[in-house]
Design a protein around this motif. Structure first.
Motif, mmCIF file in Angstrom:
data_model
loop_
_atom_site.group_PDB
_atom_site.id
_atom_site.type_symbol
_atom_site.label_atom_id
_atom_site.label_comp_id
_atom_site.label_asym_id
_atom_site.label_seq_id
_atom_site.Cartn_x
_atom_site.Cartn_y
_atom_site.Cartn_z
ATOM 1 N N LEU A 181 0.804 -1.223 0.000
ATOM 2 C CA LEU A 181 0.000 0.000 0.000
ATOM 3 C C LEU A 181 0.838 1.274 0.000
ATOM 4 O O LEU A 181 0.290 2.367 -0.133
ATOM 5 N N MET A 182 2.157 1.157 0.138
ATOM 6 C CA MET A 182 2.988 2.362 0.168
ATOM 7 C C MET A 182 3.283 2.835 -1.256
ATOM 8 O O MET A 182 3.745 2.063 -2.097
ATOM 9 N N GLY A 183 2.975 4.119 -1.502
ATOM 10 C CA GLY A 183 3.053 4.642 -2.861
ATOM 11 C C GLY A 183 3.923 5.865 -3.014
ATOM 12 O O GLY A 183 5.129 5.799 -2.806
ATOM 13 N N SER A 184 3.330 6.994 -3.372
ATOM 14 C CA SER A 184 4.065 8.198 -3.717
ATOM 15 C C SER A 184 5.132 8.535 -2.683
ATOM 16 O O SER A 184 4.856 8.609 -1.486
ATOM 17 N N GLY A 185 6.362 8.722 -3.159
ATOM 18 C CA GLY A 185 7.496 9.007 -2.285
ATOM 19 C C GLY A 185 8.425 7.830 -2.134
ATOM 20 O O GLY A 185 9.595 7.992 -1.753
ATOM 21 N N ILE A 186 7.933 6.601 -2.417
ATOM 22 C CA ILE A 186 8.797 5.433 -2.330
ATOM 23 C C ILE A 186 9.887 5.547 -3.393
ATOM 24 O O ILE A 186 9.653 6.048 -4.492
ATOM 25 N N GLY A 187 11.083 5.136 -3.039
ATOM 26 C CA GLY A 187 12.211 5.290 -3.940
ATOM 27 C C GLY A 187 13.017 6.546 -3.681
ATOM 28 O O GLY A 187 14.077 6.739 -4.285
ATOM 29 N N SER A 188 12.550 7.410 -2.782
ATOM 30 C CA SER A 188 13.321 8.598 -2.432
ATOM 31 C C SER A 188 14.672 8.183 -1.860
ATOM 32 O O SER A 188 14.775 7.201 -1.115
ATOM 33 N N GLY A 189 15.703 8.937 -2.165
ATOM 34 C CA GLY A 189 17.039 8.626 -1.673
ATOM 35 C C GLY A 189 17.322 9.159 -0.287
ATOM 36 O O GLY A 189 18.407 8.942 0.258
ATOM 37 N N ASN A 190 16.357 9.860 0.340
ATOM 38 C CA ASN A 190 16.569 10.463 1.651
ATOM 39 C C ASN A 190 15.313 10.292 2.496
ATOM 40 O O ASN A 190 14.271 10.862 2.182
ATOM 41 N N GLU A 204 -11.984 -0.702 -0.289
ATOM 42 C CA GLU A 204 -12.367 -1.877 0.489
ATOM 43 C C GLU A 204 -11.195 -2.421 1.294
ATOM 44 O O GLU A 204 -11.350 -2.822 2.451
ATOM 45 N N GLU A 205 -10.014 -2.436 0.694
ATOM 46 C CA GLU A 205 -8.829 -2.909 1.408
ATOM 47 C C GLU A 205 -8.466 -1.955 2.547
ATOM 48 O O GLU A 205 -8.096 -2.397 3.644
ATOM 49 N N ILE A 206 -8.591 -0.676 2.307
ATOM 50 C CA ILE A 206 -8.310 0.318 3.348
ATOM 51 C C ILE A 206 -9.259 0.130 4.535
ATOM 52 O O ILE A 206 -8.840 0.151 5.705
#
Length: 283
Positions: A181-190, A204-206
């Motif tokens: 469920l983790m999305g926007s911002g993943i892959g940030s280097g800091n 529904e999952e939420i």
């Protein structure tokens, strides 16, 4: 009592101005619907620390006051060294002298979000200057060198009722969030600045996971989430974070999480506590 280097942590000043909201353009929902909605920046009068993160007619709504510097280098210092729970003080304008607390940092827009009491919000204006007593980066636990503490005021950290159990740290959290469920911002280097979002398009999952009940300031556990340096998936890693902005309409987005603890090994456990919110320690 957890042993740490807290007596060696430097407390210094960072500062920003209340940042005018940007935009006014359409925001496209995950269903392809264009919407005009209040979003980031400014002074948000009726959305506060402890309020629900869901249900607002808005997108990425930031509770309280949002500050920023237009100089990118200065703002990078603000968003890196302002830690959750730090004391903030208004130093210009009609609300001069008012005190509040840092809630978290919002990446992308690069805002530092601060809680103030309602009567102080009413006296504030765009461009008022707010000083933050930056205190927390560098905090480490003597007996848990693999657990990285980040972006939290030491005074607040040691109020979170963290227990030691069989060589692990047990942290009260409102909910546990699966890695998918983790999305926007993943892959940030800091991972020492900004946030990343719980994706909420699958309503529904939420609801099944109880995440639709999250509030601003709630502590959550992120499963298989490595935030020891950048933000990424790592099997067995565990991170703890704070909910800092509202649900969102855009695909890949949702309530924002500023991380405060992370370990690549499963040395952090969550203990479900519906009242685990930084507000009860700050207000």
């Amino acid at each position: 009592m957890l042993k740490s280097n807290r007596d060696k942590i430097v407390k210094w000043s960072v500062q920003g101005k209340i940042h005018h909201p940007l935009g006014g353009t359409y925001r496209i929902t995950h269903n392809g619907e264009p919407r005009i909605l209040p979003a980031t920046g400014g002074i948000t009068y009726n959305v506060k620390l402890g309020d629900p993160a869901f249900g607002w007619v808005g997108d990425h709504v930031e509770p309280g006051v949002s500050i920023r510097n237009e100089d990118k280098s200065q703002n990078a210092a603000l968003t890196t060294f302002a830690c959750v729970g730090n004391e903030a003080k208004v130093v210009s304008g009609d609300a001069k002298g008012a005190k509040g607390y840092v809630i978290g940092v919002h990446g992308g827009i690069d805002h530092t979000i601060i809680h103030f009491e309602q009567e102080d919000l009413e006296n504030m204006a765009i461009d008022d200057k707010i000083l933050v007593r930056a205190y927390g980066q560098g905090l480490a636990l003597d007996d848990y060198p693999d657990v990285k503490i980040q972006s939290i005021d030491p005074e607040l950290f040691f109020k979170l009722d963290i227990k030691e159990e069989d060589g692990k740290l047990v942290v009260p959290v409102v909910a546990e969030v699966p890695a998918y469920l983790m999305g926007s911002g993943i892959g940030s280097g800091n991972a020492y600045t900004g946030d990343y979002d719980i994706m909420t398009a699958d309503e529904e999952e939420i609801k099944r996971l109880g995440l639709d009940k999250l509030k601003f300031g709630d502590l959550v556990l992120l499963q298989d989430a490595d935030n020891t340096f950048g933000r990424g998936h790592y099997k067995g890693a565990v991170s703890i974070g704070v909910v800092i902005h509202s649900d969102c309409v855009k695909a890949g987005h949702g309530p924002g999480i500023t991380t405060i603890m992370s370990c690549k090994q499963p040395m952090i456990k969550g203990k479900i506590d519906s009242n685990s919110n930084i507000a009860k320690h700050l207000l």
